[in-house]
Write an enzyme that holds these catalytic residues in place. Structure first.
Site, PDB file in Angstrom:
ATOM      1  N   THR A 188       0.828  -1.219   0.000  1.00 12.69           N
ATOM      2  CA  THR A 188       0.000   0.000   0.000  1.00 12.69           C
ATOM      3  C   THR A 188       0.858   1.264   0.000  1.00 12.69           C
ATOM      4  O   THR A 188       1.871   1.347   0.690  1.00 12.69           O
ATOM      5  CB  THR A 188      -0.925  -0.002   1.245  1.00 12.69           C
ATOM      6  N   GLU A 226      -4.084 -14.951   2.872  1.00 11.17           N
ATOM      7  CA  GLU A 226      -4.180 -13.888   3.886  1.00 11.17           C
ATOM      8  C   GLU A 226      -5.641 -13.653   4.287  1.00 11.17           C
ATOM      9  O   GLU A 226      -5.988 -13.559   5.463  1.00 11.17           O
ATOM     10  CB  GLU A 226      -3.569 -12.602   3.320  1.00 11.17           C
TER      11      GLU A 226
HETATM   12  C1  FAD Z   1      -3.696  -1.080  10.644  1.00 11.64           C
HETATM   13  C2  FAD Z   1      -3.459  -1.337   9.198  1.00 11.64           C
HETATM   14  C3  FAD Z   1      -2.521  -2.272   8.811  1.00 11.64           C
HETATM   15  C4  FAD Z   1      -2.249  -2.483   7.458  1.00 11.64           C
HETATM   16  N1  FAD Z   1      -1.221  -3.325   7.105  1.00 11.64           N
HETATM   17  C5  FAD Z   1      -0.801  -3.348   5.800  1.00 11.64           C
HETATM   18  C6  FAD Z   1       0.399  -4.031   5.434  1.00 11.64           C
HETATM   19  O1  FAD Z   1       1.055  -4.666   6.264  1.00 11.64           O
HETATM   20  N2  FAD Z   1       0.814  -3.944   4.148  1.00 11.64           N
HETATM   21  C7  FAD Z   1       0.137  -3.236   3.209  1.00 11.64           C
HETATM   22  O2  FAD Z   1       0.563  -3.198   2.048  1.00 11.64           O
HETATM   23  N3  FAD Z   1      -1.030  -2.596   3.519  1.00 11.64           N
HETATM   24  C8  FAD Z   1      -1.492  -2.619   4.787  1.00 11.64           C
HETATM   25  N4  FAD Z   1      -2.640  -1.928   5.133  1.00 11.64           N
HETATM   26  C9  FAD Z   1      -3.358  -1.184   4.112  1.00 11.64           C
HETATM   27  C10 FAD Z   1      -4.742  -1.729   3.836  1.00 11.64           C
HETATM   28  O3  FAD Z   1      -4.641  -2.868   3.039  1.00 11.64           O
HETATM   29  C11 FAD Z   1      -5.548  -0.600   3.193  1.00 11.64           C
HETATM   30  O4  FAD Z   1      -5.764   0.391   4.188  1.00 11.64           O
HETATM   31  C12 FAD Z   1      -6.860  -1.078   2.666  1.00 11.64           C
HETATM   32  O5  FAD Z   1      -6.668  -1.955   1.579  1.00 11.64           O
HETATM   33  C13 FAD Z   1      -7.716   0.099   2.176  1.00 11.64           C
HETATM   34  O6  FAD Z   1      -6.939   0.940   1.357  1.00 11.64           O
HETATM   35  P1  FAD Z   1      -6.849   2.519   1.659  1.00 11.64           P
HETATM   36  O7  FAD Z   1      -6.649   2.690   3.132  1.00 11.64           O
HETATM   37  O8  FAD Z   1      -5.844   3.110   0.790  1.00 11.64           O
HETATM   38  O9  FAD Z   1      -8.273   3.047   1.327  1.00 11.64           O
HETATM   39  P2  FAD Z   1      -8.752   3.734  -0.038  1.00 11.64           P
HETATM   40  O10 FAD Z   1      -8.377   2.896  -1.208  1.00 11.64           O
HETATM   41  O11 FAD Z   1      -8.321   5.152  -0.006  1.00 11.64           O
HETATM   42  O12 FAD Z   1     -10.326   3.633   0.157  1.00 11.64           O
HETATM   43  C14 FAD Z   1     -11.021   4.432   1.141  1.00 11.64           C
HETATM   44  C15 FAD Z   1     -12.468   3.976   1.197  1.00 11.64           C
HETATM   45  O13 FAD Z   1     -13.066   4.128  -0.097  1.00 11.64           O
HETATM   46  C16 FAD Z   1     -13.614   2.892  -0.527  1.00 11.64           C
HETATM   47  N5  FAD Z   1     -13.393   2.749  -1.991  1.00 11.64           N
HETATM   48  C17 FAD Z   1     -12.251   3.000  -2.689  1.00 11.64           C
HETATM   49  N6  FAD Z   1     -12.442   2.742  -3.984  1.00 11.64           N
HETATM   50  C18 FAD Z   1     -13.706   2.287  -4.118  1.00 11.64           C
HETATM   51  C19 FAD Z   1     -14.506   1.827  -5.211  1.00 11.64           C
HETATM   52  N7  FAD Z   1     -14.017   1.770  -6.447  1.00 11.64           N
HETATM   53  N8  FAD Z   1     -15.774   1.436  -4.954  1.00 11.64           N
HETATM   54  C20 FAD Z   1     -16.289   1.495  -3.705  1.00 11.64           C
HETATM   55  N9  FAD Z   1     -15.588   1.905  -2.630  1.00 11.64           N
HETATM   56  C21 FAD Z   1     -14.316   2.307  -2.836  1.00 11.64           C
HETATM   57  C22 FAD Z   1     -12.882   1.798   0.227  1.00 11.64           C
HETATM   58  O14 FAD Z   1     -13.694   0.657   0.360  1.00 11.64           O
HETATM   59  C23 FAD Z   1     -12.592   2.484   1.560  1.00 11.64           C
HETATM   60  O15 FAD Z   1     -13.675   2.286   2.442  1.00 11.64           O
HETATM   61  C24 FAD Z   1      -2.976  -1.765   6.483  1.00 11.64           C
HETATM   62  C25 FAD Z   1      -3.960  -0.849   6.879  1.00 11.64           C
HETATM   63  C26 FAD Z   1      -4.203  -0.624   8.204  1.00 11.64           C
HETATM   64  C27 FAD Z   1      -5.230   0.406   8.590  1.00 11.64           C
END
Ligand code: FAD
Length: 393
Positions: free
Chosen positions: A131, A251
């Site tokens: 991410t 996962e």
């Molecule tokens: C505590 C924690 C640990 C994590 N650990 C890891 C890790 O070890 N490695 C790693 O790589 N990542 C990690 N992550 C990242 C995690 O996988 C992402 O936070 C998650 O996939 C959501 O991505 P984002 O936060 O960028 O949200 P965004 O992509 O910005 O999305 C924000 C919101 O909009 C919604 N959304 C976005 N696009 C659409 C769409 N097209 N249609 C409908 N809804 C949409 C999403 O569902 C979400 O609710 C971690 C996150 C957290 C909070």
């Protein structure tokens, strides 16, 4: 839950024995242990060491590399039991499954170099750098680049939410090796590397912790000309996106199992309190207004448990399980949240008191509707790939 039916067995006596020994190990790490760590946002070093020494974190690694060669059903049972006991596997669950990418796509030399150390716990591979702040869920638009320069790659960019990076020796890193504009498909041009963070720290790699609402050891990671030897490329250059997809099903199933464990913990805790708390001269659990949310959460948990088990069985048999893995994670995260909500409400004011552990588990289990993939993205996967509806993004 004395009168609740026992859960269906999936792999017989072995899994029952594994569950028992995980539960015995977890009993050594009661609520006080986790509360102290939560207050200090500290890493559960002793708990992770105990799981490692017992061999649980190497359970998916083949025996030829020093692991126990068990399937995902066994791994899911281990993590479910950890969470059912009130513990938290988030500090180390990735040590179980990140290596799957290496196992499936790494070269024989890479496997021989890393897998035995990962199996023994001597080498920690529990950081997964995918991410990025500007890309979010749209992984194909990540901007971290890896440019080939002689016998190494130079990495520049930034990752966010890279959990456990401070408690890991290695990271599986996804970076762009060819510009997105030149790619035929959006997912082309991404490559996967094994980054030895012990060597890279102080040589362009900076890790900064992110404080979150629960104790999760997550970080942001910056790359400034970080050198990775070319032999640390996993598989073919440009194919990295495909490789990470194959690891994501494992996962999701394992995190689904953790959520089932959380739901079981919340339900047991709610039932116990509802039976013993007397208000208006009767146990609060005699009121249907208190019973029904707990009973509903129980039904949701059982349904989710079946989906997690089905997904794990498909995974273990080598069958396609993308839809099931996604549904398992979504349903289990929703079930654990319903159980958390019922448990907190049942406890009334005491649900907010630290010493009951309910508020801590409540914060911890909420994550899984967002990570590792959010509910909306699972629904859009199902809509497009299972139901044949038009792609929405
Ligand atoms: C505590 C924690 C640990 C994590 N650990 C890891 C890790 O070890 N490695 C790693 O790589 N990542 C990690 N992550 C990242 C995690 O996988 C992402 O936070 C998650 O996939 C959501 O991505 P984002 O936060 O960028 O949200 P965004 O992509 O910005 O999305 C924000 C919101 O909009 C919604 N959304 C976005 N696009 C659409 C769409 N097209 N249609 C409908 N809804 C949409 C999403 O569902 C979400 O609710 C971690 C996150 C957290 C909070």
């Amino acid at each position: 839950m004395e009168n609740a039916r026992s859960s269906p067995s999936t792999a017989g006596a072995d899994i029952a024995a594994i569950r028992q020994s995980v539960a015995a190990l977890c009993a050594r790490f009661p609520g006080e242990y986790w509360r102290k760590l939560d207050r200090e946002r500290a890493y559960p070093t002793e708990f992770v060491r105990a799981l490692t020494e017992a061999g649980f974190l190497g359970c998916l690694i083949p025996e030829a590399y020093g692991g126990s060669g068990l399937g995902l059903s066994a791994a899911a049972a281990i993590l479910e039991e950890v969470h059912k006991s009130g513990c938290n596997g988030a500090a180390c669950h990735a040590q179980m499954y990140i290596m799957g990418t290496l196992l499936r796509h790494g070269s024989p030399a890479q496997k021989a170099q890393y897998l035995p150390g990962i199996a023994s716990g001597e080498l920690r591979l529990q950081a997964f750098g995918v991410t990025e702040p500007s890309a979010g869920t749209d992984t194909t638009s990540i901007r971290t680049t890896a440019k080939r320069q002689g016998d190494r790659y130079l990495v520049n960019g930034q990752k966010v939410w890279t959990s456990r990076a401070e408690h890991s020796d290695l990271m599986v890193l996804l970076a762009r090796t060819a510009p997105r504009e030149r790619a035929k498909k959006r997912s082309d041009g991404l490559s996967l590397f094994i980054l030895d963070m012990r060597e890279a720290k102080g040589r362009g790699l900076t890790i900064r912790p992110i404080r979150t609402m629960m104790n999760h050891s997550t970080t942001e990671v910056f790359f400034d000309n970080v050198a990775i030897p070319a032999e640390n490329l996993v598989g073919e250059e440009g194919e990295g996106f495909r490789y990470i997809l194959s690891g994501m099903n494992a996962e999701r199933i394992l995190i689904g199992a953790e959520c089932v464990g959380d739901a079981k913990w919340f339900i047991a805790k709610a039932v116990e309190y509802a039976r013993s708390r007397i208000v208006f001269d009767r146990p609060i659990g005699q009121n249907q207004g208190v019973q029904f949310p707990i009973a509903k959460a129980y039904a949701q948990m059982r349904a989710a448990e079946l989906m997690v088990r089905q997904a794990a069985l498909l995974f273990d048999s080598g069958a396609e399980c993308g839809a099931e893995a996604n549904m398992a994670k979504m349903l289990a995260a929703e079930a654990s949240w319903a159980a958390a909500e019922a448990c907190l409400q049942t406890h009334g004011g005491f649900g907010f008191a630290e010493e009951y552990d309910v508020e801590r588990k409540f914060r911890e289990t909420r994550l899984y509707q967002v990570a590792p993939i959010s509910t909306n993205l699972i629904l859009s996967h199902l809509a497009e790939h299972v139901l044949g509806l038009p792609r929405s993004y």
